[in-house]
Design an enzyme around this catalytic site. Sequence first.
Site, mmCIF file in Angstrom:
data_model
loop_
_atom_site.group_PDB
_atom_site.id
_atom_site.type_symbol
_atom_site.label_atom_id
_atom_site.label_comp_id
_atom_site.label_asym_id
_atom_site.label_seq_id
_atom_site.Cartn_x
_atom_site.Cartn_y
_atom_site.Cartn_z
ATOM 1 N N CYS A 86 -12.859 -15.499 -4.968
ATOM 2 C CA CYS A 86 -12.323 -14.474 -5.854
ATOM 3 C C CYS A 86 -11.496 -15.152 -6.949
ATOM 4 O O CYS A 86 -11.151 -16.334 -6.835
ATOM 5 C CB CYS A 86 -11.442 -13.536 -5.019
ATOM 6 S SG CYS A 86 -10.633 -12.202 -5.931
ATOM 7 N N ASP A 117 -35.955 -13.730 -2.767
ATOM 8 C CA ASP A 117 -34.671 -13.579 -3.456
ATOM 9 C C ASP A 117 -34.374 -12.089 -3.636
ATOM 10 O O ASP A 117 -35.283 -11.261 -3.655
ATOM 11 C CB ASP A 117 -34.727 -14.270 -4.820
ATOM 12 C CG ASP A 117 -33.352 -14.605 -5.376
ATOM 13 O OD1 ASP A 117 -32.394 -14.726 -4.587
ATOM 14 O OD2 ASP A 117 -33.231 -14.768 -6.602
ATOM 15 N N GLU A 118 -33.098 -11.753 -3.764
ATOM 16 C CA GLU A 118 -32.646 -10.375 -3.985
ATOM 17 C C GLU A 118 -33.181 -9.423 -2.913
ATOM 18 O O GLU A 118 -33.606 -8.300 -3.189
ATOM 19 C CB GLU A 118 -33.033 -9.888 -5.390
ATOM 20 C CG GLU A 118 -32.547 -10.776 -6.522
ATOM 21 C CD GLU A 118 -31.034 -10.811 -6.687
ATOM 22 O OE1 GLU A 118 -30.318 -10.028 -6.028
ATOM 23 O OE2 GLU A 118 -30.563 -11.628 -7.494
#
Length: 197
Positions: free
Chosen positions: A144, A86-87
């Site tokens: 968004c 992850d990340e």
Amino acid sequence: MAKLYFRYGAMNSGKSTALLQAAYNYEERGQHVLLAKPTVDTKGAEKISSRLGVERMVDFLIGPDDDVRELVAAHAHPAVACLLVDEAQFLSPAQVEDLLRIAVGERIPVLAYGIRSDFQTRAFPGSARLLELAHSLEELKTICRCGRKAIFNARLVGGRFVFDGDQVAIDELSTERVTYESMCAECYLRESDGRLS
């Protein structure tokens, strides 16, 4: 042949949720997986957590100078069916190269999840190297505020958009809370007055 996968998306696109689901799927079939994340990601301490409330301890953290192959070798008992990271944007280019060597040389599939670019629209070094080396690229999508596909990550400090600062700011910057908002290009340009870096 095992492959290196990079699954990327703007913030809040479900990357951690997808990683935890992948781990569950492997383990449901009786296979052993390893979960890891860079130490720079202090959110959740030694856990991977999704916005849906699901979390799990990592098997190991990756420090800035760590050799990922050595970390995997130290934790690869029993045999590893998959490494989930992850990340991954916070990895160094050399650590991303380790991931490719793990996939190809050790025949362990590596699924790396992360964001492509920072709040100034610049690629993270780890993400740039993953885009160059991964066998497979998959974009995880989110929207968004206007409903269009989000591709950028805008930083807010104390609820106000900022476009200057360090590339990495997790949870706290100075005394004000740091948050991020996923945005389409049009909304990002509107908030930044046309600025892209």
